[in-house]
Design an enzyme around this catalytic site. Structure first.
Site, PDB file in Angstrom:
ATOM      1  N   LYS A 124       0.845  -1.190   0.000  1.00 47.31           N
ATOM      2  CA  LYS A 124       0.000   0.000   0.000  1.00 47.31           C
ATOM      3  C   LYS A 124       0.877   1.236   0.000  1.00 47.31           C
ATOM      4  O   LYS A 124       1.732   1.405   0.884  1.00 47.31           O
ATOM      5  CB  LYS A 124      -0.848   0.026   1.269  1.00 47.31           C
ATOM      6  CG  LYS A 124      -2.258  -0.464   1.079  1.00 47.31           C
ATOM      7  CD  LYS A 124      -2.956  -0.336   2.399  1.00 47.31           C
ATOM      8  CE  LYS A 124      -4.434  -0.323   2.257  1.00 47.31           C
ATOM      9  NZ  LYS A 124      -5.081  -0.202   3.571  1.00 47.31           N
TER      10      LYS A 124
HETATM   11  C1  E4P Z   1      -8.375   0.549   3.663  1.00 51.32           C
HETATM   12  O1  E4P Z   1      -7.607  -0.186   3.073  1.00 51.32           O
HETATM   13  C2  E4P Z   1      -8.166   1.107   5.004  1.00 51.32           C
HETATM   14  O2  E4P Z   1      -7.444   0.174   5.768  1.00 51.32           O
HETATM   15  C3  E4P Z   1      -9.437   1.343   5.760  1.00 51.32           C
HETATM   16  O3  E4P Z   1     -10.563   1.004   5.006  1.00 51.32           O
HETATM   17  C4  E4P Z   1      -9.498   2.640   6.481  1.00 51.32           C
HETATM   18  O4  E4P Z   1     -10.752   2.750   7.107  1.00 51.32           O
HETATM   19  P1  E4P Z   1     -11.081   3.791   8.285  1.00 51.32           P
HETATM   20  O5  E4P Z   1     -11.386   5.101   7.652  1.00 51.32           O
HETATM   21  O6  E4P Z   1     -12.267   3.200   8.959  1.00 51.32           O
HETATM   22  O7  E4P Z   1      -9.854   3.835   9.154  1.00 51.32           O
END
Ligand code: E4P
Length: 221
Positions: free
Chosen positions: A84
């Site tokens: 990522k």
């Molecule tokens: C996506 O890959 C992220 O890990 C995640 O969806 C972030 O979500 P949040 O806004 O609930 O932290």
């Protein structure tokens, strides 16, 4: 629409895998930190061994060189690991370089269609538009998913898959599916909610009560 689990919790991932509906996992530094002071590499490798599909895990560096060094290391951890990389100029440059080396990138923290276009052109395998965090600041997160899918469809050469992320409740999941998102990455609690319906519960109880009245404790097996 495929389903990924958005967590670094091994128990939850094992349960999701047993349910047979989870084809990948996404983590981020906050989710990993929730699990305590773990050995990051070991944890990611363990997740990769439970789920055969892509497991996204994020770099911590904020500059291109640092992102590249981390990503190249992470890419060696398992065959199904995806790195990522956050959206932005540094992340876009890193994504292009990594894609050129055959390393799969999940272009994360995407909050606009323009960022999603950059993700696609840089060669990211996945882009993660964050629905819930846009809702949090009074915007319509699902609109981003709808727009992005519409734009990607205009250009069939784009192979980047959209992962609806920052999902907060089952309605987000349903709307993402309707919009044509390739994948939704759901928190464990949302996965559990998706299986639930009060009429299913009352239906099971009623069937059991009717059976009991006539058949007593007789079972099929
Ligand atoms: C996506 O890959 C992220 O890990 C995640 O969806 C972030 O979500 P949040 O806004 O609930 O932290």
């Amino acid at each position: 629409m495929r389903l990924f689990l958005d967590t670094a919790n091994l128990e939850h991932i094992r349960h999701g895998a047993r349910l047979g509906v989870i084809s990948g996992v996404t983590t981020n530094p906050s989710l990993v930190s929730k699990e305590g002071k773990v050995n990051y590499k070991k944890l990611v490798q363990e997740i990769c061994s439970i789920v055969p599909g892509p497991v996204s895990t994020e770099v911590i560096s904020q500059d291109t060189a640092g992102m590249l060094a981390e990503a190249r290391e992470i890419a060696k951890w398992a065959k199904n690991v995806v790195v990522k990389i956050p959206a932005g100029l540094e992340g876009t440059e890193a994504t292009a370089a990594l894609a050129g080396e055959g390393i799969k990138v999940n272009y994360t923290l995407c909050f606009s269609v323009n960022q999603a276009i950059l993700a696609a052109r840089a060669g990211a395998a996945y882009v993660s538009p964050f629905v819930g965090r846009l809702d949090d600041i009074g915007e319509d997160g699902m609109l981003l998913i709808q727009d992005l899918i519409q734009v990607y469809r205009e250009y069939p050469e784009i192979k980047t898959e959209a992962i609806a992320a920052s999902i907060r409740h089952p309605q987000h999941c349903l709307a993402a599916a309707r919009a044509g998102a390739h994948i939704a990455t759901v928190p464990y609690a949302v996965l559990l909610q998706m299986a639930k319906h009060p009429l299913t519960d009352t239906g099971i109880s009623r069937f059991a009560a009717d059976w009991q009245k006539v058949m007593g404790d007789v079972k099929n097996i």
